[in-house]
Enzyme design. Structure first.
Site, PDB file in Angstrom:
ATOM      1  N   CYS A 112       0.833  -1.196   0.000  1.00 57.52           N
ATOM      2  CA  CYS A 112       0.000   0.000   0.000  1.00 57.52           C
ATOM      3  C   CYS A 112       0.873   1.254   0.000  1.00 57.52           C
ATOM      4  O   CYS A 112       0.637   2.193  -0.768  1.00 57.52           O
ATOM      5  CB  CYS A 112      -0.930  -0.007   1.206  1.00 57.52           C
ATOM      6  N   CYS A 208      -6.246  -3.358   7.262  1.00 55.57           N
ATOM      7  CA  CYS A 208      -7.447  -2.532   7.180  1.00 55.57           C
ATOM      8  C   CYS A 208      -8.608  -3.211   6.469  1.00 55.57           C
ATOM      9  O   CYS A 208      -9.770  -3.003   6.830  1.00 55.57           O
ATOM     10  CB  CYS A 208      -7.114  -1.202   6.496  1.00 55.57           C
TER      11      CYS A 208
END
Length: 376
Positions: A112, A208
């Site tokens: 990410c 997440c």
């Protein structure tokens, strides 16, 4: 020079703050706004907004976007929410599932940072005319003899340098990390001082996009054949049982093998994705003499062909250990003493003291036991 390293007044320096909705990035925005910088807050929506509403400790979705917006409003700074769902799905979530299907143990937070946050978002910051981009990561950017260097945070309990090994020199030149020299209690105290509603907000604990840490559920949804059964095989060739899908197993795992009646404890020492096999053996078989690395990102001085002595971390939770990084067409790291539980898909991150010299993705390992037998 102002505090961000520019030869101009803070009011003449535009900085984009990557705001996740958590306490750390909120404090960064508040600190820079108090110093008088031209602060612009940007939050990325990375996965389904509705599905994440109300989740505690998530990132970049649902209530966290609301929190970031509320903080920006209190600080009086402009705030933008950018929809990066498709990019995040392709670069992070799909890669996460594929990595497990290859028998690896992935680190989606690194991907990410490497793709969405420090590539796409950084480009957006430039488009907004920002002089730099600031984040709430606990790392230090220190100016050395040859320019910016990446260093571990002063608080080892919060240090995130392992997850930022893929930061390139060009990105490091543009990024700022105001919290690298602070400890978490001081950051929360500042959040309370600024009157931010997120001051007591819990830290994110899970990946997440993986609710309650149930990564298998995510992989099964994306790759329905993730639970194809196969054999559990001992290193000596014995078939000991049948597993319920390689996605359930990672190198170093002991629990959950569901094979009994054996005199010695067994560990997962390898996952053979092509044959749908889980290879097990004694703990000694987890000892690695070396590890091949790919996609190496190097931040130090040009490495010698004879190798560079480094301290290496092969998991985010392990301490650095002495090793030698060997560059070249087949880069690899040779451990000074055998390292246990080295898993493909994790990262090998190289340090010199507190400085991050670089790192790469672990592509394969050589077992110390096998190396010793070959030498003999």
């Amino acid at each position: 020079m102002n505090s961000l390293g520019f030869d101009r007044a803070p009011a003449d320096t535009r900085v984009v703050v990557a705001m996740s909705g958590g306490v750390d990035s909120s404090v960064v925005a508040a600190l820079l706004a108090r110093e008088g910088y031209d602060v612009v807050g940007v939050t990325l929506q990375l996965y389904d907004h509705g599905a994440a509403v109300g989740r505690v400790g998530a990132c970049c979705a649902g209530s966290d976007i609301h929190d970031a917006r509320s903080v920006a409003a209190r600080l009086g700074i402009p705030h933008y929410v950018l929809d990066y769902e498709s990019r995040f799905r392709q670069s992070v979530i799909d890669e996460f599932a594929d990595s497990y299907m290859r028998g690896e143990t992935p680190i989606p937070c690194v991907r990410c940072n490497q793709t969405v946050k420090f590539a796409d978002l950084l480009a957006t910051a430039r488009d907004l005319g920002a002089d730099c981009m600031a984040t709430g990561h606990y790392v230090q950017r220190i100016i050395g003899a040859r320019g910016p260097e990446l260093h571990a945070a002063i608080d080892p309990a919060r240090d995130q340098s392992y997850f930022l090994f893929a930061t390139t020199p060009d990105q490091l030149d543009y990024l700022r990390f105001p919290l690298g020299g602070m400890e978490k209690p001081a950051v929360r105290a500042l959040a309370a001082e600024f009157g931010l509603a997120v001051a007591a907000k819990p830290d994110s604990q899970d990946i997440c996009f993986v609710p309650q840490g149930r990564y298998v559920d995510v992989v099964k949804k994306l790759r329905p054949d993730a639970e194809t059964p196969g054999e559990i095989v001992h290193l000596d060739g014995r078939v000991l049982g049948v597993h319920k899908g390689i996605v359930h197993y990672t190198v170093g795992q002991r629990k959950g093998l569901e094979i009994g009646g054996l005199a010695e404890p067994l560990y997962v020492v390898a996952v053979d994705a092509a044959q749908h096999r889980v290879i097990v053996g004694p703990r000694l078989a987890l000892a690695c003499a070396s590890a091949a690395v790919r996609e190496v990102n190097w931040l130090g001085d040009a490495p010698s062909s004879e190798g560079v002595p480094v301290q290496v971390r092969v998991r985010s939770t392990t301490r650095p250990t002495p090793a030698r990084f060997m560059p070249g067409p087949n880069p690899h790291v040779v451990f000074e003493t055998p390292e246990y539980g080295v898993s493909p898909g994790q990262a090998a991150v190289f340090y010199a003291g507190g400085r991050v010299l670089g790192g790469g993705w672990i592509a394969g390992t050589t077992r110390a036991l096998h190396a010793a037998q070959t030498a003999a």
